[in-house]
Design a protein around this motif. Structure first.
Motif, PDB file in Angstrom:
ATOM      1  N   GLY A 128     -55.007 -41.654  28.970  1.00  0.00           N
ATOM      2  CA  GLY A 128     -54.974 -41.078  30.310  1.00  0.00           C
ATOM      3  C   GLY A 128     -54.295 -39.721  30.332  1.00  0.00           C
ATOM      4  N   ASN A 129     -53.183 -39.569  29.607  1.00  0.00           N
ATOM      5  CA  ASN A 129     -52.513 -38.278  29.535  1.00  0.00           C
ATOM      6  C   ASN A 129     -53.411 -37.225  28.896  1.00  0.00           C
ATOM      7  OD1 ASN A 129     -50.182 -39.157  30.748  1.00  0.00           O
ATOM      8  ND2 ASN A 129     -49.023 -39.394  28.845  1.00  0.00           N
ATOM      9  N   ALA A 130     -54.082 -37.591  27.810  1.00  0.00           N
ATOM     10  CA  ALA A 130     -54.952 -36.644  27.114  1.00  0.00           C
ATOM     11  C   ALA A 130     -56.095 -36.189  28.018  1.00  0.00           C
ATOM     12  CB  ALA A 130     -55.503 -37.290  25.841  1.00  0.00           C
ATOM     13  N   VAL A 131     -56.675 -37.113  28.764  1.00  0.00           N
ATOM     14  CA  VAL A 131     -57.780 -36.773  29.662  1.00  0.00           C
ATOM     15  C   VAL A 131     -57.284 -35.933  30.841  1.00  0.00           C
ATOM     16  CG1 VAL A 131     -59.433 -37.759  31.308  1.00  0.00           C
ATOM     17  CG2 VAL A 131     -59.212 -38.746  29.026  1.00  0.00           C
ATOM     18  N   ARG A 132     -56.117 -36.300  31.367  1.00  0.00           N
ATOM     19  CA  ARG A 132     -55.614 -35.658  32.593  1.00  0.00           C
ATOM     20  C   ARG A 132     -55.106 -34.247  32.343  1.00  0.00           C
ATOM     21  NH1 ARG A 132     -51.985 -39.180  33.596  1.00  0.00           N
ATOM     22  NH2 ARG A 132     -53.496 -40.582  34.569  1.00  0.00           N
ATOM     23  N   VAL A 153     -53.994 -40.756  19.059  1.00  0.00           N
ATOM     24  CA  VAL A 153     -54.816 -40.175  20.126  1.00  0.00           C
ATOM     25  C   VAL A 153     -54.677 -38.664  20.027  1.00  0.00           C
ATOM     26  CG1 VAL A 153     -55.180 -39.967  22.610  1.00  0.00           C
ATOM     27  CG2 VAL A 153     -54.528 -42.180  21.624  1.00  0.00           C
ATOM     28  N   THR A 154     -55.787 -37.970  19.787  1.00  0.00           N
ATOM     29  CA  THR A 154     -55.761 -36.520  19.624  1.00  0.00           C
ATOM     30  C   THR A 154     -56.510 -35.853  20.758  1.00  0.00           C
ATOM     31  OG1 THR A 154     -57.732 -36.549  18.213  1.00  0.00           O
ATOM     32  CG2 THR A 154     -55.601 -36.698  17.117  1.00  0.00           C
ATOM     33  N   ASP A 155     -56.052 -34.645  21.115  1.00  0.00           N
ATOM     34  CA  ASP A 155     -56.707 -33.878  22.166  1.00  0.00           C
ATOM     35  C   ASP A 155     -56.546 -32.395  21.861  1.00  0.00           C
ATOM     36  OD1 ASP A 155     -54.159 -32.934  23.239  1.00  0.00           O
ATOM     37  OD2 ASP A 155     -53.920 -34.909  24.146  1.00  0.00           O
ATOM     38  N   GLN A 156     -56.897 -31.534  22.834  1.00  0.00           N
ATOM     39  CA  GLN A 156     -56.867 -30.092  22.631  1.00  0.00           C
ATOM     40  C   GLN A 156     -55.556 -29.459  23.090  1.00  0.00           C
ATOM     41  OE1 GLN A 156     -59.605 -28.536  21.024  1.00  0.00           O
ATOM     42  NE2 GLN A 156     -59.903 -30.738  20.711  1.00  0.00           N
ATOM     43  N   GLY A 157     -54.536 -30.266  23.375  1.00  0.00           N
ATOM     44  CA  GLY A 157     -53.254 -29.748  23.836  1.00  0.00           C
ATOM     45  C   GLY A 157     -52.378 -29.284  22.689  1.00  0.00           C
ATOM     46  N   GLY A 158     -51.074 -29.255  22.936  1.00  0.00           N
ATOM     47  CA  GLY A 158     -50.139 -28.804  21.924  1.00  0.00           C
ATOM     48  C   GLY A 158     -48.773 -29.417  22.144  1.00  0.00           C
ATOM     49  N   ASP A 175     -40.141 -37.267  38.646  1.00  0.00           N
ATOM     50  CA  ASP A 175     -41.446 -37.334  39.292  1.00  0.00           C
ATOM     51  C   ASP A 175     -42.411 -38.056  38.353  1.00  0.00           C
ATOM     52  OD1 ASP A 175     -42.087 -35.488  37.311  1.00  0.00           O
ATOM     53  OD2 ASP A 175     -41.892 -33.773  38.645  1.00  0.00           O
ATOM     54  N   ASP A 176     -43.698 -38.087  38.746  1.00  0.00           N
ATOM     55  CA  ASP A 176     -44.674 -38.842  37.965  1.00  0.00           C
ATOM     56  C   ASP A 176     -45.037 -38.177  36.645  1.00  0.00           C
ATOM     57  OD1 ASP A 176     -44.750 -40.872  39.741  1.00  0.00           O
ATOM     58  OD2 ASP A 176     -46.616 -40.291  40.731  1.00  0.00           O
ATOM     59  N   ARG A 177     -44.866 -36.863  36.549  1.00  0.00           N
ATOM     60  CA  ARG A 177     -45.234 -36.185  35.308  1.00  0.00           C
ATOM     61  C   ARG A 177     -44.272 -36.593  34.194  1.00  0.00           C
ATOM     62  NH1 ARG A 177     -48.657 -31.943  34.218  1.00  0.00           N
ATOM     63  NH2 ARG A 177     -48.284 -30.851  32.256  1.00  0.00           N
ATOM     64  N   GLY A 178     -44.782 -37.210  33.175  1.00  0.00           N
ATOM     65  CA  GLY A 178     -43.963 -37.697  32.079  1.00  0.00           C
ATOM     66  C   GLY A 178     -43.589 -39.159  32.189  1.00  0.00           C
ATOM     67  N   LEU A 179     -43.881 -39.779  33.349  1.00  0.00           N
ATOM     68  CA  LEU A 179     -43.522 -41.188  33.519  1.00  0.00           C
ATOM     69  C   LEU A 179     -44.335 -42.078  32.583  1.00  0.00           C
ATOM     70  CD1 LEU A 179     -41.869 -43.310  34.999  1.00  0.00           C
ATOM     71  CD2 LEU A 179     -43.625 -43.336  36.800  1.00  0.00           C
ATOM     72  N   GLY A 180     -45.625 -41.762  32.429  1.00  0.00           N
ATOM     73  CA  GLY A 180     -46.458 -42.561  31.527  1.00  0.00           C
ATOM     74  C   GLY A 180     -45.955 -42.531  30.103  1.00  0.00           C
ATOM     75  N   LEU A 181     -45.515 -41.361  29.648  1.00  0.00           N
ATOM     76  CA  LEU A 181     -44.998 -41.249  28.285  1.00  0.00           C
ATOM     77  C   LEU A 181     -43.675 -42.003  28.154  1.00  0.00           C
ATOM     78  CD1 LEU A 181     -45.606 -40.048  25.552  1.00  0.00           C
ATOM     79  CD2 LEU A 181     -44.424 -37.952  26.241  1.00  0.00           C
ATOM     80  N   TRP A 182     -42.864 -41.979  29.207  1.00  0.00           N
ATOM     81  CA  TRP A 182     -41.622 -42.746  29.190  1.00  0.00           C
ATOM     82  C   TRP A 182     -41.923 -44.240  29.074  1.00  0.00           C
ATOM     83  CZ3 TRP A 182     -39.187 -46.414  32.329  1.00  0.00           C
ATOM     84  CH2 TRP A 182     -37.830 -46.627  32.058  1.00  0.00           C
ATOM     85  N   VAL A 183     -42.945 -44.720  29.804  1.00  0.00           N
ATOM     86  CA  VAL A 183     -43.349 -46.121  29.710  1.00  0.00           C
ATOM     87  C   VAL A 183     -43.835 -46.435  28.298  1.00  0.00           C
ATOM     88  CG1 VAL A 183     -45.053 -47.812  30.503  1.00  0.00           C
ATOM     89  CG2 VAL A 183     -43.888 -46.353  32.168  1.00  0.00           C
ATOM     90  N   VAL A 184     -44.602 -45.518  27.706  1.00  0.00           N
ATOM     91  CA  VAL A 184     -45.080 -45.711  26.332  1.00  0.00           C
ATOM     92  C   VAL A 184     -43.899 -45.872  25.377  1.00  0.00           C
ATOM     93  CG1 VAL A 184     -46.227 -44.568  24.389  1.00  0.00           C
ATOM     94  CG2 VAL A 184     -47.302 -44.569  26.641  1.00  0.00           C
ATOM     95  N   ARG A 185     -42.874 -45.069  25.548  1.00  0.00           N
ATOM     96  CA  ARG A 185     -41.700 -45.168  24.686  1.00  0.00           C
ATOM     97  C   ARG A 185     -41.027 -46.531  24.809  1.00  0.00           C
ATOM     98  NH1 ARG A 185     -38.050 -40.460  26.497  1.00  0.00           N
ATOM     99  NH2 ARG A 185     -36.599 -41.535  25.103  1.00  0.00           N
ATOM    100  N   GLN A 186     -40.902 -47.027  26.037  1.00  0.00           N
ATOM    101  CA  GLN A 186     -40.252 -48.328  26.234  1.00  0.00           C
ATOM    102  C   GLN A 186     -41.087 -49.448  25.605  1.00  0.00           C
ATOM    103  OE1 GLN A 186     -37.230 -47.636  27.555  1.00  0.00           O
ATOM    104  NE2 GLN A 186     -38.170 -45.607  27.647  1.00  0.00           N
ATOM    105  N   LEU A 187     -42.390 -49.422  25.819  1.00  0.00           N
ATOM    106  CA  LEU A 187     -43.255 -50.467  25.285  1.00  0.00           C
ATOM    107  C   LEU A 187     -43.313 -50.425  23.763  1.00  0.00           C
ATOM    108  CD1 LEU A 187     -46.210 -50.216  27.840  1.00  0.00           C
ATOM    109  CD2 LEU A 187     -44.493 -52.032  27.707  1.00  0.00           C
ATOM    110  N   THR A 188     -43.362 -49.216  23.200  1.00  0.00           N
ATOM    111  CA  THR A 188     -43.373 -49.084  21.742  1.00  0.00           C
ATOM    112  C   THR A 188     -42.087 -49.644  21.141  1.00  0.00           C
ATOM    113  OG1 THR A 188     -44.748 -47.094  21.912  1.00  0.00           O
ATOM    114  CG2 THR A 188     -43.619 -47.467  19.834  1.00  0.00           C
ATOM    115  N   ALA A 189     -40.965 -49.382  21.793  1.00  0.00           N
ATOM    116  CA  ALA A 189     -39.693 -49.924  21.313  1.00  0.00           C
ATOM    117  C   ALA A 189     -39.679 -51.445  21.406  1.00  0.00           C
ATOM    118  CB  ALA A 189     -38.539 -49.327  22.115  1.00  0.00           C
TER     119      ALA A 189
END
Length: 216
Positions: A128-132, A153-158, A175-189
């Protein structure tokens, strides 16, 4: 002399609500799209596939709510189902717009057991982050390396300063920007895995999750 303003400690209840709303958005949007496609699909075989994907996203949304309810009551979440990675990849692919996501997985990776809810949430957030936030194609690649599952997951960002901050900040964003990545970090841990970002040459970003074999 400039004084630094201390960052307020986030309210646990508000953080839980924000996280639930964030995590329910992709499966509910995808479920709505799948139901719409199901109503307009005459082919019986295709209808069965759409119905199966819709059911998976409904079950995933229910699991997210169940996990949040347990956390709100101060209880430990019950163990998640363990399924083969290949079982959850179609539901991850359904969250991306048509033509944006390509998936490649080795046979060994497809058969690798993973915790279903956590892995699905991790991949839905990364895709979702890569697409958004980027244009162009998005690619998901899964393989086994030294008995560990590596999903990229690869995309055209940097690798931007904002991304580095999101990967290092111990607290969730305001705010919501970065919240998904924060959730990913918690779940990965939770899964005893690792998450890293690396720049691609000449351009591109790779978000790489490595997961060990789940405990019995």
């Amino acid at each position: 002399m400039r004084l630094n303003r201390n960052r307020a400690i986030p309210d646990p209840g508000l953080l839980l609500l924000r996280s639930v709303c964030h995590e329910l958005r992709p499966p509910m949007a995808t479920l709505t799209a799948l139901v719409g496609a199901l109503e307009n699909q005459p082919a019986e075989e295709r209808r069965s596939e759409l119905a199966r994907l819709a059911m998976e996203h409904a079950v995933h949304a229910q699991a997210v709510l169940g996990h949040a309810a347990a956390a709100a009551r101060g209880l430990a979440a019950t163990g998640t189902d363990v399924v083969a990675l290949g079982r959850i990849l179609p539901s991850v692919a359904a969250t991306a717009p048509p033509g944006r996501l390509a998936m490649f997985a080795s046979p060994a990776a497809l058969g690798r057991p993973v915790p279903a809810r956590q892995t699905r949430q991790i991949l839905i957030n990364l895709v979702g982050n890569a697409v958004r936030y980027t244009g162009g194609p998005v690619r998901l690649n899964a393989r086994l390396t030294f008995r560990r599952l590596r999903v990229t997951v690869t995309d055209q960002g940097g690798v931007t300063p904002q991304l580095i901050t999101a990967l290092r900040c111990p607290a969730p964003p305001e705010d919501d920007r970065g919240l998904g990545l924060w959730v990913v970090r918690q779940l990965t841990a939770q899964c005893r895995g690792t998450l890293r970002a690396r720049a691609l040459s000449p351009v591109g970003l790779a978000m790489e999750v490595t997961l060990p074999c789940p405990r019995n």
